[in-house]
Design a protein around this motif. Sequence first.
Motif, PDB file in Angstrom:
ATOM      1  N   SER A   1      19.613   5.817   3.104  1.00 53.66           N
ATOM      2  CA  SER A   1      20.665   5.287   2.241  1.00 53.66           C
ATOM      3  C   SER A   1      20.008   4.515   1.105  1.00 53.66           C
ATOM      4  O   SER A   1      18.805   4.214   1.170  1.00 53.66           O
ATOM      5  N   GLY A   2      20.809   4.219   0.087  1.00 55.25           N
ATOM      6  CA  GLY A   2      20.322   3.371  -0.993  1.00 55.25           C
ATOM      7  C   GLY A   2      19.999   4.078  -2.286  1.00 55.25           C
ATOM      8  O   GLY A   2      19.645   3.429  -3.277  1.00 55.25           O
ATOM      9  N   GLY A   3      20.078   5.399  -2.307  1.00 54.48           N
ATOM     10  CA  GLY A   3      19.824   6.108  -3.552  1.00 54.48           C
ATOM     11  C   GLY A   3      20.945   5.891  -4.547  1.00 54.48           C
ATOM     12  O   GLY A   3      21.979   5.290  -4.238  1.00 54.48           O
ATOM     13  N   GLY A   4      20.723   6.364  -5.767  1.00 51.61           N
ATOM     14  CA  GLY A   4      21.752   6.227  -6.789  1.00 51.61           C
ATOM     15  C   GLY A   4      21.198   6.441  -8.168  1.00 51.61           C
ATOM     16  O   GLY A   4      20.095   6.962  -8.342  1.00 51.61           O
ATOM     17  N   LEU A   5      21.989   6.037  -9.151  1.00 53.36           N
ATOM     18  CA  LEU A   5      21.643   6.175 -10.562  1.00 53.36           C
ATOM     19  C   LEU A   5      21.272   4.804 -11.115  1.00 53.36           C
ATOM     20  O   LEU A   5      22.012   3.833 -10.923  1.00 53.36           O
ATOM     21  N   VAL A   6      20.145   4.741 -11.790  1.00 55.57           N
ATOM     22  CA  VAL A   6      19.683   3.468 -12.349  1.00 55.57           C
ATOM     23  C   VAL A   6      19.004   3.746 -13.683  1.00 55.57           C
ATOM     24  O   VAL A   6      18.469   4.839 -13.898  1.00 55.57           O
ATOM     25  N   GLN A   7      19.036   2.776 -14.560  1.00 59.12           N
ATOM     26  CA  GLN A   7      18.341   2.914 -15.842  1.00 59.12           C
ATOM     27  C   GLN A   7      16.844   2.671 -15.671  1.00 59.12           C
ATOM     28  O   GLN A   7      16.415   1.967 -14.755  1.00 59.12           O
ATOM     29  N   ALA A   8      16.094   3.224 -16.578  1.00 55.09           N
ATOM     30  CA  ALA A   8      14.645   3.004 -16.559  1.00 55.09           C
ATOM     31  C   ALA A   8      14.339   1.510 -16.577  1.00 55.09           C
ATOM     32  O   ALA A   8      14.986   0.753 -17.310  1.00 55.09           O
ATOM     33  N   GLY A   9      13.385   1.122 -15.752  1.00 54.49           N
ATOM     34  CA  GLY A   9      13.036  -0.284 -15.617  1.00 54.49           C
ATOM     35  C   GLY A   9      13.783  -0.988 -14.511  1.00 54.49           C
ATOM     36  O   GLY A   9      13.442  -2.126 -14.151  1.00 54.49           O
ATOM     37  N   GLY A  10      14.791  -0.335 -13.968  1.00 48.55           N
ATOM     38  CA  GLY A  10      15.593  -0.936 -12.925  1.00 48.55           C
ATOM     39  C   GLY A  10      14.969  -0.802 -11.546  1.00 48.55           C
ATOM     40  O   GLY A  10      13.837  -0.323 -11.392  1.00 48.55           O
ATOM     41  N   SER A  11      15.726  -1.233 -10.543  1.00 43.70           N
ATOM     42  CA  SER A  11      15.238  -1.250  -9.171  1.00 43.70           C
ATOM     43  C   SER A  11      16.259  -0.645  -8.217  1.00 43.70           C
ATOM     44  O   SER A  11      17.470  -0.687  -8.479  1.00 43.70           O
ATOM     45  N   LEU A  12      15.749  -0.098  -7.142  1.00 45.09           N
ATOM     46  CA  LEU A  12      16.567   0.378  -6.029  1.00 45.09           C
ATOM     47  C   LEU A  12      15.806   0.097  -4.746  1.00 45.09           C
ATOM     48  O   LEU A  12      14.566   0.043  -4.746  1.00 45.09           O
ATOM     49  N   ARG A  13      16.544  -0.057  -3.643  1.00 42.73           N
ATOM     50  CA  ARG A  13      15.916  -0.171  -2.346  1.00 42.73           C
ATOM     51  C   ARG A  13      16.474   0.901  -1.425  1.00 42.73           C
ATOM     52  O   ARG A  13      17.687   0.937  -1.181  1.00 42.73           O
ATOM     53  N   LEU A  14      15.598   1.752  -0.958  1.00 41.85           N
ATOM     54  CA  LEU A  14      15.984   2.785  -0.001  1.00 41.85           C
ATOM     55  C   LEU A  14      15.792   2.258   1.416  1.00 41.85           C
ATOM     56  O   LEU A  14      14.857   1.499   1.690  1.00 41.85           O
ATOM     57  N   SER A  15      16.681   2.686   2.291  1.00 40.34           N
ATOM     58  CA  SER A  15      16.581   2.340   3.707  1.00 40.34           C
ATOM     59  C   SER A  15      16.594   3.617   4.526  1.00 40.34           C
ATOM     60  O   SER A  15      17.216   4.613   4.141  1.00 40.34           O
ATOM     61  N   CYS A  16      15.944   3.571   5.660  1.00 37.62           N
ATOM     62  CA  CYS A  16      15.921   4.711   6.577  1.00 37.62           C
ATOM     63  C   CYS A  16      16.028   4.164   7.992  1.00 37.62           C
ATOM     64  O   CYS A  16      15.099   3.511   8.483  1.00 37.62           O
ATOM     65  N   ALA A  17      17.169   4.417   8.614  1.00 38.55           N
ATOM     66  CA  ALA A  17      17.410   3.957   9.978  1.00 38.55           C
ATOM     67  C   ALA A  17      17.035   5.066  10.948  1.00 38.55           C
ATOM     68  O   ALA A  17      17.429   6.229  10.767  1.00 38.55           O
ATOM     69  N   ALA A  18      16.295   4.712  11.978  1.00 44.44           N
ATOM     70  CA  ALA A  18      15.769   5.700  12.912  1.00 44.44           C
ATOM     71  C   ALA A  18      16.291   5.470  14.320  1.00 44.44           C
ATOM     72  O   ALA A  18      16.562   4.340  14.724  1.00 44.44           O
TER      73      ALA A  18
END
Length: 116
Positions: A7-24
């Motif tokens: 989870s955590g993907g998406g659309l962001v502008q250049a220079g921005g941040s995202l945090r992806l998570s992976c639950a196992a």
Amino acid sequence: QVQLVESGGGLVQAGGSLRLSCAASGRTFSAYTMGWFRQAPGKDREFVSAIRWTGNTYYADSVRFRFTISRSNAEKTVYLQMNGLKPEDTAVYYCYARTLSGNRFWGQGTQVTVSS
């Protein structure tokens, strides 16, 4: 069998941040090597980052110093903090787990799109 849900993907502008998570799932998560690959349209899947049970981390040169991988064994989750995103980071990001027996499992992928 290990199941992975990103989870955590998406659309962001250049220079921005995202945090992806992976639950196992899996009873021995703390012993797994966890990591991320990505695949851009028309390109091969490529390694992004990994974290071993020891806490040792590994990064592709293209993301080093911008991305940070971490894990919570209590939550059975691995994270990928992505800062300073660039349009060339646009891809489907896949979480993987490698067990002690060497088996590798993959998540379904999450789309990351970076606009210029």
